[in-house]
Design an enzyme around this catalytic site. Structure first.
Site, mmCIF file in Angstrom:
data_model
loop_
_atom_site.group_PDB
_atom_site.id
_atom_site.type_symbol
_atom_site.label_atom_id
_atom_site.label_comp_id
_atom_site.label_asym_id
_atom_site.label_seq_id
_atom_site.Cartn_x
_atom_site.Cartn_y
_atom_site.Cartn_z
ATOM 1 N N CYS A 294 0.951 -1.499 0.197
ATOM 2 C CA CYS A 294 -0.031 0.272 -0.027
ATOM 3 C C CYS A 294 1.128 1.223 -0.059
ATOM 4 O O CYS A 294 0.185 2.038 -0.338
ATOM 5 C CB CYS A 294 -0.971 -0.081 1.079
ATOM 6 S SG CYS A 294 -1.805 -1.511 1.219
ATOM 7 N N HIS B 284 -3.775 7.000 2.573
ATOM 8 C CA HIS B 284 -3.615 5.779 1.785
ATOM 9 C C HIS B 284 -5.214 5.290 2.106
ATOM 10 O O HIS B 284 -5.431 5.844 3.562
ATOM 11 C CB HIS B 284 -2.939 4.281 2.122
ATOM 12 C CG HIS B 284 -3.441 3.411 2.320
ATOM 13 N ND1 HIS B 284 -3.836 2.934 0.953
ATOM 14 C CD2 HIS B 284 -3.616 2.513 2.885
ATOM 15 C CE1 HIS B 284 -4.128 1.442 1.040
ATOM 16 N NE2 HIS B 284 -3.997 0.854 2.584
ATOM 17 N N ASN C 234 -10.041 -0.879 0.272
ATOM 18 C CA ASN C 234 -8.773 -0.571 0.390
ATOM 19 C C ASN C 234 -8.123 -1.319 -1.214
ATOM 20 O O ASN C 234 -8.327 -2.124 -1.055
ATOM 21 C CB ASN C 234 -8.638 -0.789 1.383
ATOM 22 C CG ASN C 234 -6.495 -0.779 1.359
ATOM 23 O OD1 ASN C 234 -5.631 -0.894 0.208
ATOM 24 N ND2 ASN C 234 -6.240 -1.553 1.993
HETATM 25 O O1 UT7 Z 1 -3.895 -1.115 3.609
HETATM 26 C C1 UT7 Z 1 -2.673 -1.867 4.627
HETATM 27 C C2 UT7 Z 1 -3.543 -1.321 6.339
HETATM 28 N N1 UT7 Z 1 -4.187 -1.750 6.947
HETATM 29 C C3 UT7 Z 1 -5.363 -1.183 7.814
HETATM 30 O O2 UT7 Z 1 -4.309 -0.434 7.839
HETATM 31 C C4 UT7 Z 1 -6.170 -1.468 8.453
HETATM 32 C C5 UT7 Z 1 -5.854 -1.382 9.795
HETATM 33 N N2 UT7 Z 1 -6.994 -1.834 10.657
HETATM 34 C C6 UT7 Z 1 -7.956 -2.450 10.675
HETATM 35 O O3 UT7 Z 1 -8.865 -1.328 10.205
HETATM 36 C C7 UT7 Z 1 -8.424 -2.686 11.929
HETATM 37 O O4 UT7 Z 1 -8.762 -3.751 12.683
HETATM 38 C C8 UT7 Z 1 -9.391 -3.594 11.354
HETATM 39 C C9 UT7 Z 1 -10.950 -3.113 10.267
HETATM 40 C C10 UT7 Z 1 -9.192 -4.642 10.085
HETATM 41 C C11 UT7 Z 1 -10.420 -4.528 12.256
HETATM 42 O O5 UT7 Z 1 -11.108 -3.898 13.223
HETATM 43 P P1 UT7 Z 1 -10.929 -3.918 14.446
HETATM 44 O O6 UT7 Z 1 -11.774 -2.808 15.203
HETATM 45 O O7 UT7 Z 1 -9.899 -3.835 14.853
HETATM 46 O O8 UT7 Z 1 -11.561 -5.140 15.027
HETATM 47 P P2 UT7 Z 1 -11.204 -6.809 15.440
HETATM 48 O O9 UT7 Z 1 -10.301 -7.881 14.506
HETATM 49 O O10 UT7 Z 1 -10.583 -6.530 16.386
HETATM 50 O O11 UT7 Z 1 -12.682 -7.417 15.436
HETATM 51 C C12 UT7 Z 1 -13.211 -7.332 16.825
HETATM 52 C C13 UT7 Z 1 -14.719 -7.981 16.206
HETATM 53 C C14 UT7 Z 1 -13.940 -9.735 16.692
HETATM 54 O O12 UT7 Z 1 -15.155 -10.582 17.456
HETATM 55 P P3 UT7 Z 1 -14.389 -11.311 18.505
HETATM 56 O O13 UT7 Z 1 -13.474 -11.755 18.801
HETATM 57 O O14 UT7 Z 1 -14.312 -10.075 19.012
HETATM 58 O O15 UT7 Z 1 -15.762 -12.302 18.771
HETATM 59 C C15 UT7 Z 1 -14.200 -10.018 14.633
HETATM 60 O O16 UT7 Z 1 -14.175 -11.856 15.090
HETATM 61 O O17 UT7 Z 1 -15.200 -8.425 15.212
HETATM 62 C C16 UT7 Z 1 -15.002 -9.266 14.518
HETATM 63 N N3 UT7 Z 1 -15.129 -9.312 12.767
HETATM 64 C C17 UT7 Z 1 -16.588 -9.116 12.551
HETATM 65 N N4 UT7 Z 1 -17.444 -9.346 12.272
HETATM 66 C C18 UT7 Z 1 -18.114 -8.425 11.928
HETATM 67 C C19 UT7 Z 1 -13.942 -9.006 12.279
HETATM 68 N N5 UT7 Z 1 -14.413 -9.205 11.272
HETATM 69 C C20 UT7 Z 1 -15.631 -8.541 11.001
HETATM 70 C C21 UT7 Z 1 -16.600 -8.516 10.117
HETATM 71 N N6 UT7 Z 1 -18.261 -8.483 10.193
HETATM 72 N N7 UT7 Z 1 -16.657 -8.059 8.762
#
Ligand code: UT7
Length: 358
Positions: free
Chosen positions: A137, A280, A310
């Site tokens: 990215c 980005h 993205n």
């Molecule tokens: O381009 C390269 C750079 N990339 C980035 O900058 C990405 C940076 N990271 C992020 O944007 C965020 O971390 C994400 C959007 C990827 C994830 O958001 P988050 O608030 O960090 O969520 P998480 O990974 O902590 O997950 C929270 C909960 C989990 O459930 P439990 O374990 O708490 O029960 C996940 O299983 O949300 C769940 N979850 C979802 N639920 C519904 C993860 N993905 C999904 C989904 N739909 N698509």
């Protein structure tokens, strides 16, 4: 005018000195044309939630993403990059034969030997040398900075920098943690030599930290097949994208403001002098956090996450093209840009949009 580069161990205060005269040839670069291209098919959050356990509400509230484009049959990195490059050529008013160099930033090439030569042939840029640059990215920003060095050195006059990715190829569509985030697309910028006082790359920083590589990977699988006797050979192939979202999020909201603060301090430019924050496009919450850090009002933060998600190396030129065509970005505007992602890699640049040269 100023520039600099360093490694992640540098603190702002120990960053390489900002040179008052980056180019011994007296040359600067001007950003003179832009174009973009997208696959036809758009997949909404609601449509995705028919396939995996997710919801429009979760995706929008956590990321700002509402839909993404996914390449269908006949749409590839070559076709998208070619369409974006052709549009950038038209915008700049260049003929293909005038192009000296084509840099294609991509992590999802059509050919691991390089996709840029295919684009060179497709647009008819027969004189140009063409090669790929891989930095996920950060790839577009790293390529733009690389192109600027060729121009400043006097090696090349006119360069096309393209960012294109088709990560839909490498997503596990059953992994809801990653498949909702990414989309496909391409964007291109035309850059040309100008006298140094008109330089449109006011300052830049580039960083890498391979010790955190495991946070975000699209890595070779380690399958071997027997060859002769006890010898074996690895079978080519990649595992789907794996990301530790929380770690990458923390990395982005720490490093992007730091690199931009470093650039502003080095150039003596105040945040309220910026016309646009062009980051980005990974997550709206990251855009908001960076904007808040510099008190940049929302109306000066460019975002098209809701439509395209993205698109990796494509996000910055894709967003720039949209904002140019709807008249938001105009000649003379000052833009703070940052790319960040796998590597881990990140960087920033202060840019001035010139527009087509008469
Ligand atoms: O381009 C390269 C750079 N990339 C980035 O900058 C990405 C940076 N990271 C992020 O944007 C965020 O971390 C994400 C959007 C990827 C994830 O958001 P988050 O608030 O960090 O969520 P998480 O990974 O902590 O997950 C929270 C909960 C989990 O459930 P439990 O374990 O708490 O029960 C996940 O299983 O949300 C769940 N979850 C979802 N639920 C519904 C993860 N993905 C999904 C989904 N739909 N698509």
């Amino acid at each position: 005018m100023s520039f600099g580069a360093g490694n992640p161990a540098d603190s702002a205060s120990s960053s390489p000195a900002v040179s008052a005269s980056p180019s011994s040839t007296g040359r600067g670069i001007a950003l003179v044309g832009c174009g973009s291209a997208l696959p036809a098919a758009s997949i909404s959050n609601a449509a995705l939630s028919e396939r995996i356990e997710t919801s429009d509400d979760w995706i929008r509230s956590r990321t700002g993403i509402g839909a993404r484009r996914v390449a269908g049959p006949g749409e590839t990195i070559t076709t998208l990059a070619t369409a974006a490059a052709t549009a950038a050529l038209e915008h700049a008013g260049w003929s293909p034969e005038q192009v000296d160099l084509i840099l294609l930033a991509t992590s999802s090439p059509d050919d691991l030997f390089g996709t840029a030569p295919r684009v060179q042939a497709a647009i008819g840029a027969h004189r140009a040398v063409a090669f790929d640059l891989t930095a996920a990215c950060s790839g577009f920003l790293f390529s733009l900075i690389t192109a600027a060095q060729y121009i400043r050195s006097g090696a090349f006059e006119r360069v096309l920098v393209i960012g294109a990715d088709q990560l839909s190829r490498w997503i596990d569509w059953d992994d809801r943690r990653t498949c909702v985030l990414f989309g496909d697309g391409a964007g291109a910028v035309a850059m040309q030599a100008v006298p140094q006082p008109q330089d449109g790359l006011l300052a830049f920083r580039m960083r890498s930290d391979g010790s955190r590589n495991a946070c975000l990977t699209l890595a070779q699988t380690e399958t071997h097949r027997p060859l002769i006797g006890s010898l074996s050979a690895q079978v080519g192939g990649f595992a789907p994208i794996h990301m530790n979202g929380q770690e990458v999020y923390k990395f982005a909201v720490r490093e992007v403001p730091a690199v931009l603060a470093d650039l502003l301090e080095a150039t003596g430019i105040a945040a309220d002098q910026l016309n646009w924050l062009l980051l980005h496009q990974a997550n709206q919450r990251i855009l908001d956090a960076v904007a808040n850090r510099f008190a940049v009002p929302q109306e000066r933060v460019l975002s098209n996450l809701s439509s395209y998600g993205n698109t990796s190396a494509a996000t910055i030129p894709l967003m720039l093209d949209e904002a140019l065509r709807d008249g938001r970005v105009r000649p003379g505007h000052l833009i703070a840009s940052s790319g960040f992602g796998a590597g881990l890699s990140w960087g920033g640049a202060l840019l001035r949009w010139s527009g087509p040269q008469s």
